[in-house]
Design a protein around this motif. Sequence first.
Motif, PDB file in Angstrom:
ATOM      1  N   ASN A   1       0.827  -1.200   0.000  1.00  0.00           N
ATOM      2  CA  ASN A   1       0.000   0.000   0.000  1.00  0.00           C
ATOM      3  C   ASN A   1       0.866   1.256   0.000  1.00  0.00           C
ATOM      4  OD1 ASN A   1      -1.458   2.252   1.696  1.00  0.00           O
ATOM      5  ND2 ASN A   1      -3.086   0.954   0.877  1.00  0.00           N
TER       6      ASN A   1
ATOM      7  N   ALA B   1       0.243   4.337   0.889  1.00  0.00           N
ATOM      8  CA  ALA B   1       0.164   5.151   2.108  1.00  0.00           C
ATOM      9  C   ALA B   1       1.003   4.543   3.223  1.00  0.00           C
ATOM     10  CB  ALA B   1      -1.296   5.292   2.549  1.00  0.00           C
TER      11      ALA B   1
ATOM     12  N   GLU C   1       4.614   5.387   2.589  1.00  0.00           N
ATOM     13  CA  GLU C   1       4.949   6.751   3.006  1.00  0.00           C
ATOM     14  C   GLU C   1       5.117   6.838   4.512  1.00  0.00           C
ATOM     15  OE1 GLU C   1       5.855   9.202   1.159  1.00  0.00           O
ATOM     16  OE2 GLU C   1       5.450   8.155  -0.722  1.00  0.00           O
ATOM     17  N   ASP C   2       4.306   6.092   5.244  1.00  0.00           N
ATOM     18  CA  ASP C   2       4.389   6.117   6.709  1.00  0.00           C
ATOM     19  C   ASP C   2       5.693   5.513   7.224  1.00  0.00           C
ATOM     20  OD1 ASP C   2       1.917   7.309   6.923  1.00  0.00           O
ATOM     21  OD2 ASP C   2       0.833   5.435   7.307  1.00  0.00           O
TER      22      ASP C   2
END
Length: 307
Positions: free
Chosen positions: A138, A140, A143-144
């Motif tokens: 994923n 997102a 990015e985390d």
Amino acid sequence: MRIAFLGIGLMGRPMASHLLTAGCQLCLWNRTRSKAEALAHLGAQVTNTPAEAIADADIIITMLENGPIVDQVLFNSTPAVQFKAGSTVIDMSSIPPELARQHAEQLQSKGVNYLDAPVSGGTAGAEQATLSIMAGGNAAVFEDCQTVFSALGKATYIGPAGSGQLAKCANQAIVGVTIGAVSEALLLAAEGGADPAAVREALLGGFAGSRILELHGQRMIDREFNPGATSRVQLKDLRTILDTAHLEQLKLPLVEQTYQQYQKLVDNGLEEVDHSGLLLQLEIDNGDRQLNNKATQSPYSKNHNNN
């Protein structure tokens, strides 16, 4: 942020060290406990089981040798692993893409995020925190995890789960085939009467220039085959590439030929030499004609016994 790091080997040790230096709180597990204990002075907590390391972890990083071991550690350990809800598994091992997709589905069903994020750069890249990290999953979640990745090297988002492992397959195909090409080129030059060191230097300035020619070409000339990445692991990765190609109904003749050469090298008892040691098999195939006269000084001659 609590991180469980599983696998403190040639690559895992410097990677874990960088995360500790960056201020991360690490719980370590390794099959040989003493390897993990070597990082205790940096503030790492050493655990006895994967379950103990993972229990309170926000992020779980695996840096293990192959897919079956990752599968065993994450899903079939005793005692059983219990993942924290909302935690993220980052598998930085090199495993088959299809297995990575299966792991993503298994973890999603437990409410756990997953990224397959294998690396390239070898032990030098791990030690210098300059690894190339290829991530699938994923976007997102990727990015985390930038804080983690930035402590280890440069991460590139490739696509959905399994994509990182596909990128690693591409990497290992180029690495393996190019090592074979460099071995053949330098031996050809030497047998014809040219200085292989001078040939390497000249080629680095042209289209044949590459990191393999630069680093592994020098290893071949110096006969320095202590492993940064072992021939055994290179063979495993080439097998993964061929299995993946078979699923896609692809023929990869250069990878197939390179795989056969590494298989012969391993069958000759040289599984623990650096993967640049493919030169040794080429020399054997050519009646022990060797790249330079330092050959007899190498601890990895064809009669070397690793046991």
